[in-house]
Design a protein around this motif. Structure first.
Motif, mmCIF file in Angstrom:
data_model
loop_
_atom_site.group_PDB
_atom_site.id
_atom_site.type_symbol
_atom_site.label_atom_id
_atom_site.label_comp_id
_atom_site.label_asym_id
_atom_site.label_seq_id
_atom_site.Cartn_x
_atom_site.Cartn_y
_atom_site.Cartn_z
ATOM 1 N N UNK A 274 8.687 1.713 -8.976
ATOM 2 C CA UNK A 274 8.089 1.492 -7.657
ATOM 3 C C UNK A 274 6.831 0.635 -7.767
ATOM 4 N N UNK A 275 6.007 0.888 -8.771
ATOM 5 C CA UNK A 275 4.821 0.041 -8.977
ATOM 6 C C UNK A 275 5.216 -1.396 -9.293
ATOM 7 N N UNK B 186 0.829 -1.212 0.000
ATOM 8 C CA UNK B 186 0.000 0.000 0.000
ATOM 9 C C UNK B 186 0.857 1.252 0.000
ATOM 10 N N UNK B 187 1.889 1.272 0.838
ATOM 11 C CA UNK B 187 2.780 2.437 0.905
ATOM 12 C C UNK B 187 3.545 2.619 -0.404
ATOM 13 N N UNK B 188 4.031 1.521 -0.982
ATOM 14 C CA UNK B 188 4.783 1.652 -2.234
ATOM 15 C C UNK B 188 3.877 2.078 -3.384
ATOM 16 N N UNK B 189 2.717 1.468 -3.485
ATOM 17 C CA UNK B 189 1.797 1.797 -4.576
ATOM 18 C C UNK B 189 1.327 3.247 -4.484
ATOM 19 N N UNK B 190 0.901 3.677 -3.303
ATOM 20 C CA UNK B 190 0.432 5.053 -3.153
ATOM 21 C C UNK B 190 1.555 6.064 -3.369
ATOM 22 N N UNK B 191 2.748 5.745 -2.926
ATOM 23 C CA UNK B 191 3.885 6.643 -3.174
ATOM 24 C C UNK B 191 4.135 6.795 -4.669
#
Length: 169
Positions: free
Chosen positions: A156-157, A62-67
């Motif tokens: 990142x995604x 969640x943190x990586x995707x939203x970032x």
């Protein structure tokens, strides 16, 4: 590593991005760029709670995707007041990585390996951060902020997908 890639790309290059890409004056860019780490204060405190409730796989991905989404939207969406909102959202997500990662690592390792495991996580992350800052800077010089921030978001995604598929809860 992904945390340091996004953090250092955003933290290091946001002031120049705001001046060169968005046309802000230096003083305004400096004040606005400070929103990123200020939002991070709240994220550092609250992200451990989120990791405990959501589990490590969902909280990390969640943190990586939203970032990635907020970094890409930084260049894709129009400026104006949206920039401040985007910086708050990016700060909240990117700064939530490290407590989640450290808590997840510590929880997953037997007590005799915790110090070594946390040291390895820190060393790998900092190495990626140090190397990636130079690469991100060179990409900005060669291809511009739009391409570079979008590329970092894409990497990142991709990492998010790999983490989700390989990390158990």
């Amino acid at each position: 590593g992904v945390y340091n890639l996004v953090l250092r790309a955003a933290f290091t290059f946001t002031p120049s991005f705001l001046v060169e890409y968005r046309g802000l004056d230096v003083a305004s860019a400096g004040v606005l760029a400070a929103v990123l780490p200020l939002a991070g204060i709240l994220a550092k405190v609250s992200s451990g709670f989120i990791a405990e409730k959501a589990g490590r796989r969902l909280s990390i991905t969640g943190a990586t995707t939203l970032s990635a989404v907020f970094l890409a939207s930084f260049v894709a969406l129009p400026g104006g007041s949206y920039l401040a909102v985007n910086l708050v959202a990016l700060g909240l997500t990117v700064y939530s990585f490290s407590p989640i990662i450290y808590a997840s690592t510590a929880a997953a390792l037997p007590s005799r390996l915790k110090a070594t495991g946390l040291g390895a996580v820190t060393m790998i992350g900092n190495t990626v951060g140090a190397v990636s800052t130079t690469i991100v800077g060179a990409l900005i010089d060669g291809y511009g902020y739009g391409f570079t921030f979008t590329s970092v978001a894409a990497v990142t995604l991709a990492a998010s997908v790999v983490i989700y598929l390989t990390l158990g809860d």
